[in-house]
Design a protein around this motif. Sequence first.
Motif: not given
Length: 56
Positions: A14-27
């Motif tokens: 979606c090109s929106k910033p990922v908060d790595l502290r909350a949305d730590l996920s990877a494809d």
Amino acid sequence: MKSRPFPEVPCVICSKPVDLRADLSADENGKAVHTECYVKRITSPQSGPSIATMAD
Ligand SMILES: [Zn+2]
């Protein structure tokens, strides 16, 4: 000056910033994604961008 403990990484879906502290996920390619974006992507059929046949 901004000093962030974590850099903002754009979600590759979606090109929106990922908060790595909350949305730590990877494809599957190791790119940062939102968990919900990834779930949406893997749960929706994707024919690929080269096939531009929108069945509408
Ligand atoms: Zn996203």
